[in-house]
Design an enzyme around this catalytic site. Structure first.
Site: not given
Length: 298
Positions: A89-91, A104, A129, A132
């Site tokens: 994941n990237m934020e 994903e 989720c 995804c």
């Protein structure tokens, strides 16, 4: 070994540490395991494919850029070619949450950008989720793709997303990961050319708003990304995020982008320009330009 892997590496079983350390120590390790690497890891650890992928998840999760949630999610997509691709994941600080990337999405897009044409399975350390699950439903693997989670039996996307809504409901035959070329004429400088070439291979069968991004980092490396559109629209992945996935998996800091070009099909109904510019600004890059292309351009 890149420092990002050090904590996760120390928590791996001893046999896996010994087996994978030469791969992690290689300067060109960018989150991809080749078929021969996987065969060797299985031989040295005694693990099968599913167990090995689960054991490697901490390494994938260590690639997360979780600047908002501080919650690392790792995923590994497994291609029919035999290659495995890390994702995380990237934020992005000071950017809207809609610009974030799920693990994903990262692993799937990583595979796509490396040339993988179909996925057999995806392994992830937390339940996918709904966002995804819908993103995966765009794949040419369909609902048969296998999903592996810690402590659970392997299931299919069809189990996680029954009565799914997807491309077929909109009479779309194109699927994500199936190779396409939209025929835009490549022009301009090297970065513009790279962005246009990315747009040529983007997936936008619903809006025909094809787009691609090319980034030049401080190291001089060029990273490209393509738009991945979704039947449910909102789970679509912008081209900038695709390029950032590749940059992150190549162990380059996202705040080292020096220049960016977005290529979009002329007259399209959607534009990635404003969102791309805003997210790049949040990452510290102000050198951004837009190139419009058409199939008749010269």
């Amino acid at each position: 070994m890149h420092p990002r892997f050090s904590t996760a590496f120390s928590a791996l079983p001893a046999a896996l540490q010994t087996a994978i350390q030469p791969l992690l120590d290689a300067a060109d390790f960018h989150g991809v395991l080749r078929p021969q690497d996987i065969a060797q890891l299985k031989q040295l650890t005694g693990l099968d494919d599913d167990a090995l992928a689960l054991a490697l998840l901490p390494l994938a999760a260590s690639c997360a850029v979780a600047t908002v949630s501080n919650f690392n999610v790792g995923a590994i997509s497994r291609g029919v070619s035999g290659h495995w691709y890390f994702g995380a994941n990237m934020e992005f600080l000071h950017a809207p949450l809609q610009q974030t990337v799920h693990a994903e999405q990262s692993a799937i897009t990583h595979a796509w950008l490396r040339g993988e044409e179909k996925l057999a399975a995806i392994t992830v350390n937390y339940t996918p989720c709904g966002h995804c699950r819908q993103f995966m439903n765009e794949l040419n693997s369909g609902t048969a793709i296998r999903i592996s989670l810690p402590g659970r039996a392997v299931s299919t996307l069809g189990d996680y997303l029954p009565d799914a809504f997807g491309p077929a409901d909109l009479n779309i035959t194109e699927r994500l990961l199936t190779p396409v070329n939209h025929g835009f004429a490549v022009k301009g400088d090297a970065l513009q050319q790279a962005a246009i070439e990315a747009a040529n291979h983007s997936h936008a069968p619903y809006s025909q708003s094809y787009s691609g991004v090319a980034l030049r980092s401080q190291s001089g490396t060029t990273f490209t990304g393509r738009y991945a559109e979704n039947a449910a629209f909102n789970p679509s992945l912008p081209p900038l995020q695709a390029a950032l996935i590749l940059m992150n998996m190549s162990n380059e800091a996202l705040d080292t982008i020096q220049q960016a070009v977005l290529a979009e099909s002329q007259g399209s109904t959607l534009s990635q320009s404003d969102a791309t510019r805003a997210t790049l600004a949040a990452l510290g890059c102000e050198d951004f330009s837009l190139t419009l292309v058409s199939k008749t351009s010269v």
